[in-house]
Design an enzyme around this catalytic site. Sequence first.
Site, PDB file in Angstrom:
ATOM      1  N   LYS A  65     -35.369 -71.119  99.929  1.00 47.30           N
ATOM      2  CA  LYS A  65     -36.320 -70.763  98.871  1.00 47.30           C
ATOM      3  C   LYS A  65     -36.810 -71.985  98.102  1.00 47.30           C
ATOM      4  O   LYS A  65     -37.882 -71.952  97.503  1.00 47.30           O
ATOM      5  CB  LYS A  65     -35.699 -69.732  97.938  1.00 47.30           C
ATOM      6  CG  LYS A  65     -35.478 -68.398  98.652  1.00 47.30           C
ATOM      7  CD  LYS A  65     -34.919 -67.331  97.763  1.00 47.30           C
ATOM      8  CE  LYS A  65     -34.890 -65.984  98.451  1.00 47.30           C
ATOM      9  NZ  LYS A  65     -33.838 -65.885  99.489  1.00 47.30           N
TER      10      LYS A  65
HETATM   11  C1  LIG Z   1     -33.918 -65.040 100.590  1.00 48.98           C
HETATM   12  C2  LIG Z   1     -33.042 -65.346 101.761  1.00 48.98           C
HETATM   13  C3  LIG Z   1     -33.261 -64.749 103.020  1.00 48.98           C
HETATM   14  C4  LIG Z   1     -34.336 -63.703 103.254  1.00 48.98           C
HETATM   15  O1  LIG Z   1     -35.639 -64.239 103.259  1.00 48.98           O
HETATM   16  P1  LIG Z   1     -36.924 -63.270 103.133  1.00 48.98           P
HETATM   17  O2  LIG Z   1     -38.071 -64.162 102.955  1.00 48.98           O
HETATM   18  O3  LIG Z   1     -36.651 -62.416 101.917  1.00 48.98           O
HETATM   19  O4  LIG Z   1     -36.983 -62.459 104.384  1.00 48.98           O
HETATM   20  C5  LIG Z   1     -32.444 -65.138 104.081  1.00 48.98           C
HETATM   21  N1  LIG Z   1     -31.437 -66.018 103.904  1.00 48.98           N
HETATM   22  C6  LIG Z   1     -31.190 -66.611 102.705  1.00 48.98           C
HETATM   23  C7  LIG Z   1     -30.051 -67.557 102.578  1.00 48.98           C
HETATM   24  C8  LIG Z   1     -31.987 -66.301 101.593  1.00 48.98           C
HETATM   25  O5  LIG Z   1     -31.724 -66.868 100.406  1.00 48.98           O
END
Ligand SMILES: *Cc1c(COP(=O)(O)O)cnc(C)c1O
Length: 454
Positions: free
Chosen positions: A109
């Site tokens: 993120k």
């Molecule tokens: C947020 C997250 C996901 C999921 O990603 P999306 O874009 O919501 O599908 C997967 N793995 C980790 C470690 C995350 O923080």
Amino acid sequence: MRYISTRGDTPPLSFSDAVLTGLAPDGGLLLPESIPDFSSRQADLAGMRYSSLAVEIFSAYIDDIPKQDLKELVRAAYETFDAPDVAPISALGERYVLELFHGPTLAFKDVALQLLGKLFGYVLERRGGQLNILAATSGDTGSAAIAGVRGLNNVNIHVLFPDGRVSPLQELQMTTVPDENVHCYAVRGSFDDCQRLIKSAFEDLELKDRLHLGAVNSVNWARVLAQTVYYAYASLRLGALGPVSFTVPTGNFGNIFAAYLARRMGFPVDRLIVASNANNILPVYFTSGAYRRGDVHHTVAPAMDIQVASNFERYLYYRLGCDPRALKQAMKQFADSGTVDVPGEAAEPEMMAAIAVDDDEIRRTIDRIWRHYGYLLDPHTAIAVAASERFDCAGPMVCVATAHPAKFPETVDAAVGQPLARHPSLDALKGKPVRRGVLDANLTDVVGAMEAAP
Ligand SMILES: *Cc1c(COP(=O)(O)O)cnc(C)c1O
């Protein structure tokens, strides 16, 4: 380039307005009016560094920020990463791992939220005005959003998390940030309660206006756009070996939707595999065409403990032929009955397919990959690796690594039987002063806390 709503009832917006608005006022998600085509430019883009490629892609989507300024925003966003190429690729036997955890909070993120923070600062500085970001988190989003906007003088961020239900490490990543514009609240309730509070705050248009509320969740278009870059980058880097397939650990569908977009932008992307945990609404959809809500299961990959994926609406919009009326009808049917059928979806598994991986297989995969390759996976990435092994692809297969294993030490250490999941930036959090408020799960208290904040 202007941005339109999937639901068709919002006048087209500029990029900067799309970023500040988040969710479209008609309740839909914003998308570009058209998808730029990069297929004829692959030869010049292939040798570029990550940040230069990012600027090339962004300038095709953003016409209200000069290219020179975009360059500076990208530089500032990614100088916090501990890998010079932002998203390094490692080989793991016959497969590849795209490491997206080199940002300040060690989860993918950061790639989008570091940029989004810089964009907020830039747009608000030029227009004047303030933004109060309100976010709910069950773990990774809160700390990455805080890291993106900490220290900005025109943005305050308020993060709600369920008291006692985020991991101690993830809580410290939020509550030890000393900047005055950062406010964290433990809410006496569940993550769903936190999300409900946010939703009711944003639905109250008078409140939204008065408090200048802004959103950082993955419905924000800038997050999707930032994420297309690493798919373009990896596909160009490995494209000489054949069209590149990706397996993506999926929760809200934001990450894999960016891969879908990169494919439509003409980059050499082949198959896309949606990897889910026990929350298998997407695997059921991609094998049957029926999108059906269920109950949330708690797993060892908590960032994916989601049933209804907010970004799925963007994908559905394209599947339904970019017809806002058909999309609205489908979303209404889903809201009313919890189910919607999309004819023809299951007939195209060569483009997108999905698979669910349970907790046992996650643990076994972490252990097996550590023993075979000496490479430590976090539980979310382990889902991608396990899922990718069920598919044969002609070209390279890239598993997307969404978190550093040290973010989930209990699960990872137990799986390999040794205390291996460490990272110096997380060790350094222990003993730092903590700042957090505690709130009851009601909107009056949340608004009161936001108004009282400096
Ligand atoms: C947020 C997250 C996901 C999921 O990603 P999306 O874009 O919501 O599908 C997967 N793995 C980790 C470690 C995350 O923080």
